[in-house]
Design a protein around this motif. Structure first.
Motif, short mmCIF file in Angstrom:
data_model
loop_
_atom_site.label_atom_id
_atom_site.label_comp_id
_atom_site.label_asym_id
_atom_site.label_seq_id
_atom_site.Cartn_x
_atom_site.Cartn_y
_atom_site.Cartn_z
N ALA A 232 0.83 -1.20 0.00
CA ALA A 232 0.00 0.00 0.00
C ALA A 232 0.86 1.25 0.00
CB ALA A 232 -0.93 -0.01 1.22
N HIS A 233 2.01 1.18 0.66
CA HIS A 233 2.93 2.32 0.71
C HIS A 233 3.40 2.69 -0.70
CE1 HIS A 233 6.13 4.87 2.48
NE2 HIS A 233 6.85 4.46 1.46
N THR A 234 3.87 1.68 -1.45
CA THR A 234 4.36 1.92 -2.80
C THR A 234 3.23 2.39 -3.72
OG1 THR A 234 6.10 0.26 -2.54
CG2 THR A 234 5.49 0.87 -4.79
N GLY A 235 2.07 1.72 -3.61
CA GLY A 235 0.94 2.11 -4.45
C GLY A 235 0.44 3.51 -4.16
N GLY A 236 0.38 3.87 -2.87
CA GLY A 236 -0.10 5.19 -2.51
C GLY A 236 0.82 6.30 -2.96
N LEU A 237 2.12 6.16 -2.67
CA LEU A 237 3.08 7.18 -3.08
C LEU A 237 3.21 7.24 -4.60
CD1 LEU A 237 6.01 6.91 -0.49
CD2 LEU A 237 4.09 8.50 -0.51
N GLY A 238 3.28 6.06 -5.23
CA GLY A 238 3.40 6.03 -6.69
C GLY A 238 2.18 6.63 -7.37
N GLY A 239 1.00 6.30 -6.86
CA GLY A 239 -0.22 6.88 -7.42
C GLY A 239 -0.26 8.38 -7.26
N GLY A 240 0.19 8.86 -6.10
CA GLY A 240 0.25 10.31 -5.89
C GLY A 240 1.19 10.99 -6.85
N ALA A 241 2.34 10.34 -7.13
CA ALA A 241 3.31 10.91 -8.07
C ALA A 241 2.71 10.99 -9.48
CB ALA A 241 4.59 10.07 -8.08
N VAL A 242 2.00 9.94 -9.88
CA VAL A 242 1.38 9.93 -11.21
C VAL A 242 0.33 11.03 -11.33
CG1 VAL A 242 -0.09 8.59 -12.77
CG2 VAL A 242 1.84 7.49 -11.63
N LEU A 243 -0.50 11.18 -10.32
CA LEU A 243 -1.53 12.22 -10.35
C LEU A 243 -0.91 13.61 -10.45
CD1 LEU A 243 -4.10 10.91 -7.69
CD2 LEU A 243 -4.38 10.97 -10.19
#
Length: 488
Positions: A232-243
């Motif tokens: 969840a950590h990787t997905g959350g931070l990575g998703g935030g970067a993409v947005l």
């Protein structure tokens, strides 16, 4: 600056030496710390999980600030940005050497990464605007590319020697006199032309969005080995970067004075060069990290022997980037130099994919280092020339920052992927083989093969994206630029 160069070309080469001295110091710092990590851990009582942040605290601000700093160079003047960044880097190096605890060192490393990003973001732009004659420009890009390519390898050797001879503090202290001398020379010798200047239409929102996006992206990548790809950590931070990156892209289409003008990415040769650059760096960057581990953990090399073991790469990069690359680019064009260079790199990584647990340096490692060094020394000048070929003089700093951003993100992502694959493969083999060296070697072999695959992908991208006008105007323009677009 171009007028001064035409009248007194020696001053241009002197200025190039100053720029490359500052860039070399910054590049060295990216790897010089790696060899000293065990000594730092013992001296400052870092926990195993926190030790990685000695590297990450440098990488995150470095990757996040490159693009913004490059644009500031266009707006405020590249000399001022370069000198400011180098001064911050030098002061932070002193603080690193004086650190007496983990918190102090990490804070200083963060400041060091920020200063390094600010200074290095405009270096390539200043190099290409110093030289207007095609042959001289090709040679100057070769010198810059040598510094970029070989600096990391030299850092491994310097880190081992300094750590063993004087202690880990000196891998930072050595930057102080060099940095002070370089700042002094830069103030005296570099052109002080002002940039376009800040205005009410300057894209402040775009600057915030892209800096936050890149910082978050690099932070996500460097923490993957700790949290895993599916966490969840990787997905959350990575998703935030993409947005944030999507919001930045939307902003660039509507801003009156965008931070990254869309016109810079329209030439297909620029997009192709940046894509190939990212893939090549992703495949190649893990080589330094993994070869060091193989030499030390499997072959039993100490720090100094490890540094000496990778010296052939630096020597070949220097030979090819300083002598062969400018001549070949001038005669055949960057694209026709880049494709065989990428093939050489892929073959070197494929050879490393055959290393044995009971192998030797001369039989297993050295034969792979030769095509790696020669290929990288040819590929980097070609990629730098192609990536900068579409930039107008007023955008050169932004193009330089973009090129370095792609390199930094590609390196971080490649290292995360390859090191994670190596560790997972090793863990899987430990339950089936009794020899730990065999398990380690199995992990390294897989990572080297994947790295070779990434470089092959870079070759495919370069061949496809640079195919139109490969022998004509577009591909040769980086070596023979039109005055209206390339002079600065």
């Amino acid at each position: 600056m171009s007028r001064t160069v035409a009248a007194a070309p020696r001053s241009a080469w002197t200025a190039l030496a100053v720029l490359c001295a500052g860039q070399l110091m910054i590049i060295l710092d990216g790897t010089i710390v790696n060899v000293a990590l065990p000594a730092i851990q013992e001296s400052l009582a870092f926990t195993p999980s926190s030790l990685a942040w000695v590297v990450n605290a440098y990488l995150i601000p470095f990757g996040g600030l490159l693009l913004l700093s490059g644009r500031l160079g266009d707006l405020l003047g590249r000399k001022h940005v370069f000198v400011t960044g180098l001064a911050v880097f030098t002061a932070a190096s002193l603080l690193c050497g004086l650190a007496d605890g983990p918190g102090t060192l990490l804070a200083a490393r963060f400041l060091q990464g920020a200063g390094g990003a600010v200074a290095s973001s405009v270096t390539l732009a200043m190099v290409v605007t110093l030289f207007t004659e095609p042959g001289q420009r090709a040679r100057a890009i070769g010198v810059y590319s040598f510094v970029q390519s070989a600096g990391g390898t030299i850092g491994l050797l310097a880190g081992g020697v300094l750590t063993q001879a004087a202690g880990w503090h000196w891998i930072f202290f050595v930057n102080v006199p060099i940095g002070a001398a370089t700042v002094t020379a830069a103030v005296r010798l570099l052109d002080g032309a002002r940039g376009a200047g800040l205005s009410r239409t300057t894209d402040a929102l775009g600057a915030v969005l892209v800096t936050a996006a890149l910082t978050l992206a690099v932070c996500t990548i460097v923490e993957i080995p700790e949290y895993g790809w599916g966490s969840a950590h990787t997905g959350g931070l990575g998703g935030g970067a993409v947005l944030l990156l999507v919001a930045f892209a939307v902003r660039q289409r509507s801003a009156a004075d965008p931070l990254l003008p869309p016109r810079m990415l329209r030439p297909h040769r620029v997009r192709g060069a940046l894509g190939a650059h990212a893939l090549m760096i992703a495949g190649m960057f893990g080589f330094q990290f993994l070869v060091v581990l193989y030499l030390q953990k499997v072959l039993g090399f100490d720090e100094t022997q490890t540094g000496l073991g990778v010296v052939p790469v630096s020597l070949l990069i220097g030979l090819t980037s300083l002598t062969l690359a400018p001549r070949l680019m001038g005669r055949y064009g960057p694209r026709n130099v880049l494709l065989p260079a990428l093939a050489l790199i892929a073959s070197g990584l494929a050879l490393l994919g055959l290393v044995a647990p009971d192998g030797g340096y001369v039989t297993d490692v050295l034969p792979a280092l030769l095509p790696l060094g020669a290929g990288f020394g040819l590929a980097m000048p070609a990629l730098a020339g192609l990536a900068m070929s579409g930039a107008a003089p007023e955008d050169a700093g932004t193009a330089s920052g973009l090129f370095n951003t792609v390199q930094q993100v590609g390196a971080a992502l490649g290292l995360a992927v390859l090191s994670t694959l190596a560790a997972s493969r090793t863990d899987g083999l430990l339950g089936h083989v009794a020899d730990p060296a065999a398990a380690l070697t199995g992990g390294y072999r897989l990572a080297f093969r994947v790295g070779a695959g990434l470089v092959v992908a870079a070759l495919v991208v370069a061949a496809a994206a640079l195919r139109p006008a490969a022998r004509g105007r577009a591909a040769v323009s980086s070596a023979r630029p039109e005055p209206s677009r390339s002079h600065g």
